[in-house]
Scaffold this active site. Structure first.
Site, PDB file in Angstrom:
ATOM      1  N   GLU A  30       1.561   3.839   3.077  1.00 47.31           N
ATOM      2  CA  GLU A  30       2.069   3.316   4.350  1.00 47.31           C
ATOM      3  C   GLU A  30       3.592   3.380   4.360  1.00 47.31           C
ATOM      4  O   GLU A  30       4.289   2.375   4.317  1.00 47.31           O
ATOM      5  CB  GLU A  30       1.522   1.894   4.551  1.00 47.31           C
ATOM      6  CG  GLU A  30      -0.002   1.895   4.601  1.00 47.31           C
ATOM      7  CD  GLU A  30      -0.659   0.523   4.368  1.00 47.31           C
ATOM      8  OE1 GLU A  30       0.060  -0.498   4.374  1.00 47.31           O
ATOM      9  OE2 GLU A  30      -1.889   0.478   4.182  1.00 47.31           O
ATOM     10  N   HIS A  51       0.842  -1.203   0.000  1.00 45.96           N
ATOM     11  CA  HIS A  51       0.000   0.000   0.000  1.00 45.96           C
ATOM     12  C   HIS A  51       0.872   1.247   0.000  1.00 45.96           C
ATOM     13  O   HIS A  51       1.724   1.414   0.875  1.00 45.96           O
ATOM     14  CB  HIS A  51      -0.949  -0.014   1.202  1.00 45.96           C
ATOM     15  CG  HIS A  51      -2.002  -1.077   1.075  1.00 45.96           C
ATOM     16  ND1 HIS A  51      -2.399  -1.869   2.121  1.00 45.96           N
ATOM     17  CD2 HIS A  51      -2.733  -1.471  -0.006  1.00 45.96           C
ATOM     18  CE1 HIS A  51      -3.345  -2.711   1.692  1.00 45.96           C
ATOM     19  NE2 HIS A  51      -3.555  -2.484   0.407  1.00 45.96           N
TER      20      HIS A  51
HETATM   21  O1  DDK Z   1      -5.149  -4.837   3.549  1.00 40.53           O
HETATM   22  C1  DDK Z   1      -5.629  -4.342   4.552  1.00 40.53           C
HETATM   23  O2  DDK Z   1      -6.700  -3.756   4.525  1.00 40.53           O
HETATM   24  C2  DDK Z   1      -4.907  -4.462   5.875  1.00 40.53           C
HETATM   25  C3  DDK Z   1      -3.574  -3.818   5.825  1.00 40.53           C
HETATM   26 SE1  DDK Z   1      -3.616  -1.924   5.524  1.00 40.53          SE
HETATM   27  C4  DDK Z   1      -4.630  -5.869   6.263  1.00 40.53           C
HETATM   28  C5  DDK Z   1      -5.844  -6.735   6.381  1.00 40.53           C
HETATM   29  C6  DDK Z   1      -5.525  -8.080   6.995  1.00 40.53           C
HETATM   30  C7  DDK Z   1      -4.576  -8.908   6.219  1.00 40.53           C
HETATM   31  C8  DDK Z   1      -5.175  -9.325   4.936  1.00 40.53           C
HETATM   32  N1  DDK Z   1      -4.345 -10.204   4.226  1.00 40.53           N
HETATM   33 ZN    ZN Z   2      -1.729  -1.799   4.025  1.00 40.89          ZN
END
Ligand code: DDK
Ligand code: ZN
Length: 455
Positions: free
Chosen positions: A208, A205
């Protein structure tokens, strides 16, 4: 709370009226109280910086208004990641750029929605984080306590490989939609045969920023502390480490040049004005079910089909072709301080749920003991939210049984705008978690080999 905050806001507005002498003070304060609403509506109180608001809706009506604001006004949701998940009594973190702050603030006031200003000077913080790069002599911090542009990260990758020709190799695992290379570093600190391996990716992402910063720090720490730090030496004696510092280079670049809040990759969806697939919804793990969206404008758009994106396909291909050696998969994100394990794509428990749970629990305990900071932990679906199509779940289903996603600092104070002065602390905490988990995995595989040997 709301009265206090309103006074705070008023303080900022007052500057533009230029009332000076003390003698006026009492009259002035009285005037403010009587005309508060009028002052707000005159439009004289336009913000000069983007803000981040923390808002907790306390009725279904407020939920609907917030959804509406986050969709139809120029704002960016930080938490939850998509407006579908705004619900009563749960904090919403909303970035409001300067040019829409007047409108949004008015709207919230009109509907008596109270909010707290998490960050009143977001633009200033963004500017500081960017200025902090390059060779700015004003920045005293070292390389690993700053954020870096994509170009600087590419340079750093090449430099690191040159400086450690015997132990570091650059691997081109693929390229992005805009044809930028996806480079991973392979750390191989000794030549033991049949070594296992760990994979770490950062920067899925774009916004981040602490995530790529961690990957750089981790490589640096590994190279510097092999044969110095006991845990690190043990780990690197037993496994190679693949580190992909920026899995989403197009998005990362875009956060430096255009939009600091960008999350997805930069794939333009034909026939729509929308850009970007959420790479962490694009893997083949209950792909595009609840928790993802097939709407191309959504922040959690799953793409046209699993692995439709070159970035996720590159990582999936690499993991597929190395699945026999790779034992541990780690994906680094922010923010919210969580150590997550499969599954996020279903409420079902992973087959090795208890050993994974033991690992994240111990990692969180170590972080708490050494750094006095709280990380929550558990399966993604129950700890954060349903998030199908994630890399960690997919890796687990592929057979990489020790698969995790870390959400680094912080818990919302600065959110994605974590100041450079916090990089070191955030990285040390994540490193503690990596060490804890890697050592545990080694313990288990050694125990199973030795028991096999004794039979
Ligand atoms: O992808 C997301 O929304 C968050 C990280 Se910003 C992680 C969600 C849990 C782990 C999914 N593989
Ligand atoms: Zn993320």
């Amino acid at each position: 709370m709301s009265a206090y905050l309103r006074m705070g806001e008023l303080g900022q507005c007052l500057d533009i009226f230029q009332f000076g002498p003390d003698i006026m003070a009492t009259v002035w304060v009285l005037f403010i109280f009587l005309n508060f609403d009028l002052l707000l509506k005159t439009g004289q109180c336009a913000e000069t910086s983007g803000q981040v608001l923390s808002i907790t809706p306390n009725s279904q009506e407020q939920v609907e208004i917030l959804k509406n604001v986050s969709i139809h006004y120029q704002t960016v949701l930080w938490q939850p990641v998509s407006s579908d998940y705004i619900k009563e009594q749960t904090q919403v973190h909303l970035y409001v750029p300067a040019n829409s702050s007047q409108t949004v603030n008015d709207l919230l006031h009109r509907h008596s929605i109270t909010y707290e200003v998490m960050l009143s000077n977001a633009d200033e913080i963004i500017e500081m984080q960017m200025r902090n790069d390059s060779t700015d002599p004003r920045s005293g911090a070292t390389f690993y306590q700053r954020y870096h542009t994509l170009e600087d990260i590419y340079d750093w990758i090449n430099r690191t490989a040159k400086d450690y020709p015997n132990t570091v190799k650059v691997i081109l695992v693929g390229s992005s939609h805009e044809k930028r290379p996806l480079y991973a570093l392979k750390l191989s600190l000794n030549n033991r045969p049949n070594k296992k391996a760990m994979w770490i990716d950062c920067g899925i992402h774009a916004r981040e920023w602490i995530s790529p910063a961690f990957c750089l720090f981790f490589v640096h720490y590994s190279l510097l502390f092999y044969n110095q730090n006991q845990a690190m030496t043990q780990i690197l004696d037993n496994m190679d480490v693949y580190v992909l510092p920026v899995m989403n280079p197009d998005g990362y670049k875009y956060t430096w040049t255009n939009d600091r809040m960008w999350r997805k990759n930069r794939f333009p969806k034909k026939g729509t004005p929308c850009i970007g697939v959420d790479l962490n919804r694009n893997f083949d793990a209950n792909w595009c079910t609840r928790g993802a969206s097939d709407y191309p404008c959504s922040e959690i758009y799953c793409g046209a089909f699993p692995e439709s994106e070159p970035e996720s396909q590159a990582v999936a291909n690499f993991l597929r072709s190395h699945k026999d050696s790779i034992q541990i998969y780690l994906s680094i994100h922010s923010y919210s301080q969580m150590l997550l394990m499969p599954y996020s794509c279903t409420m079902d428990e992973a087959e090795n749920h208890s050993e994974l749970y033991e690992m994240v629990k111990q990692a969180a305990e170590n972080i708490r003991r050494y750094y006095r900071n709280i990380y929550t932990y558990g399966p993604g679906a129950k700890t954060i939210y349903l998030a199908p199509g994630g890399s960690d779940d997919w890796a687990h289903m592929l057979g990489i049984k020790y698969s995790f996603t870390f959400e680094l600092q912080d818990r919302g104070r600065y959110g994605f705008l974590l100041p450079p002065s916090h990089i070191q602390g955030a990285c040390n905490e994540a490193l503690t978690a990596v060490k804890t988990i890697a050592l545990k995995v080694m313990e288990k595989s050694q125990a199973s080999t030795s028991s096999r040997q004794t039979v």
